[in-house]
Design an enzyme around this catalytic site. Structure first.
Site, PDB file in Angstrom:
ATOM      1  N   LEU A  33      -4.591  -9.185 -18.709  1.00 35.40           N
ATOM      2  CA  LEU A  33      -5.660  -9.646 -19.868  1.00 35.40           C
ATOM      3  C   LEU A  33      -4.247 -10.932 -21.042  1.00 35.40           C
ATOM      4  O   LEU A  33      -5.780 -10.949 -21.722  1.00 35.40           O
ATOM      5  CB  LEU A  33      -4.995  -8.019 -21.022  1.00 35.40           C
ATOM      6  CG  LEU A  33      -5.346  -7.348 -20.328  1.00 35.40           C
ATOM      7  CD1 LEU A  33      -5.037  -5.106 -21.230  1.00 35.40           C
ATOM      8  CD2 LEU A  33      -6.858  -6.708 -20.045  1.00 35.40           C
ATOM      9  N   GLY A  36      -7.798  -6.049  -6.695  1.00 31.60           N
ATOM     10  CA  GLY A  36      -6.556  -5.202  -7.528  1.00 31.60           C
ATOM     11  C   GLY A  36      -7.953  -5.168  -8.062  1.00 31.60           C
ATOM     12  O   GLY A  36      -9.199  -4.643  -8.175  1.00 31.60           O
ATOM     13  N   GLY A  71       0.010  -1.251  -9.275  1.00 33.32           N
ATOM     14  CA  GLY A  71       1.105  -1.688  -8.469  1.00 33.32           C
ATOM     15  C   GLY A  71       0.423  -3.612  -8.788  1.00 33.32           C
ATOM     16  O   GLY A  71       0.785  -4.009  -7.236  1.00 33.32           O
ATOM     17  N   GLU A 131      -4.183  -1.493  -2.394  1.00 28.74           N
ATOM     18  CA  GLU A 131      -3.586  -0.430  -3.100  1.00 28.74           C
ATOM     19  C   GLU A 131      -4.896   0.606  -3.329  1.00 28.74           C
ATOM     20  O   GLU A 131      -4.627   1.117  -3.220  1.00 28.74           O
ATOM     21  CB  GLU A 131      -3.187  -0.588  -4.384  1.00 28.74           C
ATOM     22  CG  GLU A 131      -3.245   0.746  -5.596  1.00 28.74           C
ATOM     23  CD  GLU A 131      -2.235   0.496  -7.122  1.00 28.74           C
ATOM     24  OE1 GLU A 131      -1.758  -0.968  -7.245  1.00 28.74           O
ATOM     25  OE2 GLU A 131      -2.836   0.758  -7.673  1.00 28.74           O
ATOM     26  N   GLY A 145     -10.352  -3.889 -11.857  1.00 32.37           N
ATOM     27  CA  GLY A 145     -11.023  -4.576 -12.661  1.00 32.37           C
ATOM     28  C   GLY A 145     -12.245  -5.576 -12.102  1.00 32.37           C
ATOM     29  O   GLY A 145     -12.526  -5.818 -10.588  1.00 32.37           O
ATOM     30  N   GLY A 146     -13.171  -6.177 -13.073  1.00 30.12           N
ATOM     31  CA  GLY A 146     -13.878  -7.131 -12.602  1.00 30.12           C
ATOM     32  C   GLY A 146     -13.308  -8.269 -12.056  1.00 30.12           C
ATOM     33  O   GLY A 146     -14.735  -8.140 -10.587  1.00 30.12           O
ATOM     34  N   ILE A 147     -12.784  -9.120 -12.091  1.00 30.61           N
ATOM     35  CA  ILE A 147     -13.066  -9.766 -11.219  1.00 30.61           C
ATOM     36  C   ILE A 147     -13.000  -9.671 -10.604  1.00 30.61           C
ATOM     37  O   ILE A 147     -13.343 -10.620  -9.099  1.00 30.61           O
ATOM     38  CB  ILE A 147     -11.378 -10.901 -12.474  1.00 30.61           C
ATOM     39  CG1 ILE A 147     -11.913 -11.292 -13.269  1.00 30.61           C
ATOM     40  CG2 ILE A 147     -11.100 -13.102 -11.186  1.00 30.61           C
ATOM     41  CD1 ILE A 147     -10.712 -12.470 -14.051  1.00 30.61           C
TER      42      ILE A 147
HETATM   43  N1  COA Z   1      -6.464 -10.172 -26.091  1.00 30.72           N
HETATM   44  C1  COA Z   1      -7.428  -8.839 -26.586  1.00 30.72           C
HETATM   45  N2  COA Z   1      -8.240  -8.481 -26.420  1.00 30.72           N
HETATM   46  C2  COA Z   1      -9.142  -8.440 -24.594  1.00 30.72           C
HETATM   47  C3  COA Z   1      -7.894  -9.729 -23.506  1.00 30.72           C
HETATM   48  C4  COA Z   1      -6.531 -10.534 -24.810  1.00 30.72           C
HETATM   49  N3  COA Z   1      -5.785 -11.123 -24.343  1.00 30.72           N
HETATM   50  N4  COA Z   1      -8.629  -9.697 -22.554  1.00 30.72           N
HETATM   51  C5  COA Z   1      -9.029  -8.546 -22.243  1.00 30.72           C
HETATM   52  N5  COA Z   1      -9.617  -7.914 -24.321  1.00 30.72           N
HETATM   53  C6  COA Z   1     -10.194  -7.122 -24.135  1.00 30.72           C
HETATM   54  C7  COA Z   1     -11.124  -7.891 -23.172  1.00 30.72           C
HETATM   55  O1  COA Z   1     -12.164  -7.567 -24.325  1.00 30.72           O
HETATM   56  C8  COA Z   1     -12.136  -5.774 -23.325  1.00 30.72           C
HETATM   57  O2  COA Z   1     -12.868  -5.194 -23.604  1.00 30.72           O
HETATM   58  P1  COA Z   1     -13.766  -4.120 -24.007  1.00 30.72           P
HETATM   59  O3  COA Z   1     -13.776  -3.333 -23.325  1.00 30.72           O
HETATM   60  O4  COA Z   1     -13.382  -4.343 -25.841  1.00 30.72           O
HETATM   61  O5  COA Z   1     -14.813  -5.122 -23.545  1.00 30.72           O
HETATM   62  C9  COA Z   1     -10.737  -5.139 -22.731  1.00 30.72           C
HETATM   63  O6  COA Z   1      -9.923  -5.772 -22.932  1.00 30.72           O
HETATM   64  C10 COA Z   1     -11.324  -5.498 -20.794  1.00 30.72           C
HETATM   65  O7  COA Z   1     -10.966  -6.145 -20.529  1.00 30.72           O
HETATM   66  P2  COA Z   1     -11.632  -6.762 -19.015  1.00 30.72           P
HETATM   67  O8  COA Z   1     -11.395  -7.511 -18.483  1.00 30.72           O
HETATM   68  O9  COA Z   1     -13.120  -6.998 -18.792  1.00 30.72           O
HETATM   69  O10 COA Z   1     -10.833  -5.744 -17.926  1.00 30.72           O
HETATM   70  P3  COA Z   1     -10.778  -5.742 -16.642  1.00 30.72           P
HETATM   71  O11 COA Z   1     -11.612  -3.965 -16.404  1.00 30.72           O
HETATM   72  O12 COA Z   1     -11.583  -6.304 -15.734  1.00 30.72           O
HETATM   73  O13 COA Z   1      -9.638  -5.024 -16.745  1.00 30.72           O
HETATM   74  C11 COA Z   1      -6.995  -5.571 -16.206  1.00 30.72           C
HETATM   75  C12 COA Z   1      -8.683  -5.798 -15.973  1.00 30.72           C
HETATM   76  C13 COA Z   1      -5.798  -6.331 -16.553  1.00 30.72           C
HETATM   77  C14 COA Z   1      -6.676  -4.346 -17.534  1.00 30.72           C
HETATM   78  C15 COA Z   1      -7.132  -4.329 -15.076  1.00 30.72           C
HETATM   79  O14 COA Z   1      -6.812  -5.811 -13.403  1.00 30.72           O
HETATM   80  C16 COA Z   1      -6.012  -3.679 -14.969  1.00 30.72           C
HETATM   81  O15 COA Z   1      -5.774  -2.544 -15.310  1.00 30.72           O
HETATM   82  N6  COA Z   1      -4.297  -4.109 -14.199  1.00 30.72           N
HETATM   83  C17 COA Z   1      -3.193  -3.427 -14.095  1.00 30.72           C
HETATM   84  C18 COA Z   1      -3.345  -3.004 -12.868  1.00 30.72           C
HETATM   85  C19 COA Z   1      -3.356  -3.483 -11.453  1.00 30.72           C
HETATM   86  O16 COA Z   1      -3.892  -5.381 -11.552  1.00 30.72           O
HETATM   87  N7  COA Z   1      -3.007  -3.157 -10.472  1.00 30.72           N
HETATM   88  C20 COA Z   1      -3.377  -3.990  -9.126  1.00 30.72           C
HETATM   89  C21 COA Z   1      -3.682  -2.647  -7.925  1.00 30.72           C
HETATM   90  S1  COA Z   1      -5.216  -1.950  -8.051  1.00 30.72           S
END
Ligand code: COA
Length: 438
Positions: free
Chosen positions: A313, A215, A336, A238, A217-219
């Site tokens: 998150l 998906g 997705g 996706e 995101g960083g991880i």
């Molecule tokens: N409470 C408050 N803030 C939080 C948090 C929490 N529990 N967890 C993370 N954050 C903040 C982080 O500190 C970071 O802040 P910054 O931008 O100021 O540094 C921000 O939220 C983003 O977190 P990060 O873990 O770096 O996000 P990411 O870029 O790795 O994306 C998702 C993670 C979950 C947002 C992203 O994967 C997503 O939108 N997923 C839903 C869609 C999906 O999974 N689709 C799958 C098929 S593509």
């Protein structure tokens, strides 16, 4: 008519395209790097002439004036299937809103709600048979092309020519704008130590011959690096990512054991670096297919050893994942996540992973920062449940793996606390007691 002549009759300028938009119209653009950058960049120029134009976007890459500047809010509204940094920033202006959706149904459901007036997308140049390629996304674009009153494509030689449901014939298009701009890219980020640990945990569960989805995101991108020694992986995803290009080039992905479309890597959109765009250009091994098929959980489940890897998150102690909002604030979208997690579990040998760091840091009211646990007793008020606790499977942090499939609430609480950061475990146990979910 000869194809090139037909093509020439359809050529218009950005001004002409903007001239076709009327007050009250619904305008849809392509997803991510398939958005119509030249037109969107100048959309605000018609602000004096229009009112309530609704622009529907998904993961917009540009921070365009028409929605970023509040002075245009009477002229333009924006509805997003997936937020990105620009829309998050503009949200408080009051003319930006979110469309809740599972990505595979995003287009179909919106079209059932409202017929679009204008679709403005992007394409690579026409081939000798009169076909253009929608290039980086077929998530909902084909469906919208079939229904929009006016279809306009920005034709850009920098867009990779991809195969699958991206091919459209010149006869299906009303107007073309010839453009030549660089495509938006995602920065390539090197995996951190925590990413490597999480990647190794997940890699232990990914069997050779599995079909994988990674998906946004960083991880998830970092997990790809941990799969480099696997054999005969296949791709049904996706989003096609840089990590997948690396796995293919390293020989870990061969697609030869796939039960669905063997030999082909399947995605519904692609977003990444120039390396990725060069790889998919003219590459028949990559098929960009309609999102309502690629992301349909029943289709996903037909893959061999389907393994989905996404991130979140915040997760509560019962397994509910909020992956799209920080409290009430929309951050991204469900996308997705549920489609792919449910799809993987529809597969008899499938597995679905949610990988997250155990903690994050947030701003405090006095301007400082504090560390909080991402595993929480209850989700923050307003948090959207992107992945239901009924559908969560494996959860992974840098402290280990919690298998939640079939577990009771009290078993989940124990397992999730065991992978929480040690500094928060006692507090989580106390909170679980108070909530009587021990
Ligand atoms: N409470 C408050 N803030 C939080 C948090 C929490 N529990 N967890 C993370 N954050 C903040 C982080 O500190 C970071 O802040 P910054 O931008 O100021 O540094 C921000 O939220 C983003 O977190 P990060 O873990 O770096 O996000 P990411 O870029 O790795 O994306 C998702 C993670 C979950 C947002 C992203 O994967 C997503 O939108 N997923 C839903 C869609 C999906 O999974 N689709 C799958 C098929 S593509």
């Amino acid at each position: 008519m000869e194809l090139q002549k037909l093509y020439d009759t359809k050529k218009i300028t950005v001004e002409d395209a903007l001239g076709k938009i009327k007050s009250g119209d619904e305008v849809i653009t392509g997803l991510g790097a398939a958005e119509a950058k030249a037109t969107l960049t100048r959309m605000h120029e018609i602000a004096d002439r229009v009112k309530d134009v609704n622009v529907v976007t998904c993961l917009p890459m540009g921070n365009y004036e028409y929605f970023a500047d509040p002075k245009y809010k009477e002229s333009f509204k924006m509805s997003g299937w997936f937020y990105s940094p620009g829309i998050r920033k503009a949200h408080p202006n009051g003319n930006v809103t979110f469309i809740p959706n599972h990505l595979h149904l995003a287009g179909l459901k919106r079209l059932a709600h409202r017929k679009p007036n204008v679709f403005i997308g992007t394409a690579s140049p026409m081939d000798k048979h009169g076909y253009l390629s929608l290039s980086l996304s077929a998530t909902y674009e084909r469906l919208v092309i079939e229904q929009a009153d006016i279809v306009i494509l920005e034709v850009n030689p920098n867009m990779p020519r991809t195969f699958g449901d991206t091919t459209v014939h010149i006869s299906e298009i009303d107007h073309l704008i010839e453009v030549d701009y660089e495509l938006p890219q995602l920065p390539v980020v090197e995996p951190s130590e925590k990413d490597k640990v999480i990647g190794e945990y997940i890699a232990e569960f990914v069997e050779d011959g599995s079909t994988i989805q990674l998906g946004i995101g960083g991880i998830p991108n970092a997990v790809a690096a941990a799969l480099v020694n696997k054999k005969d992986l296949g791709i049904h995803t996706e989003m096609f990512t840089d990590g997948m290009v690396d796995l293919y080039k390293a020989g870990a992905v061969t697609n030869k054991n796939k039960s669905l479309m063997p030999g082909k890597m399947i995605a519904t959109f692609a977003l990444g670096s120039k390396k990725l765009y060069d790889f998919i250009n003219d590459n028949p091994a990559v098929q960009i297919l309609n999102g309502d098929w690629v992301n349909d959980p029943h289709v996903i489940g037909q893959n061999r050893k389907m393994t989905s890897i996404n991130t979140t998150l915040e997760i509560d102690l019962t397994g509910q994942c909020c992956s799209e909002s920080i409290g009430h604030k929309q951050f991204s979208g469900t996308g997705g996540q549920s489609d792919t997690a449910v799809g993987a579990q529809n597969c008899p040998e499938g597995k679905s992973f949610i990988a997250l760091y155990s903690t994050t840091t947030v701003k405090t009211p006095d301007g400082g920062r504090k560390t909080i646990s991402k595993i929480v007793p209850t989700l923050a008020p307003g948090a959207a449940v992107s992945l239901s606790r009924n559908d969560v499977d494996y959860v992974v942090t840098e402290f280990g793996v919690a298998s939640l499939r079939g577990t009771s609430i009290n078993e989940r609480v124990e397992r999730l606390i065991s992978i929480a950061h040690p500094d928060f475990r006692d507090e989580l146990r106390e909170q679980a007691k108070e909530l009587m979910i021990w």
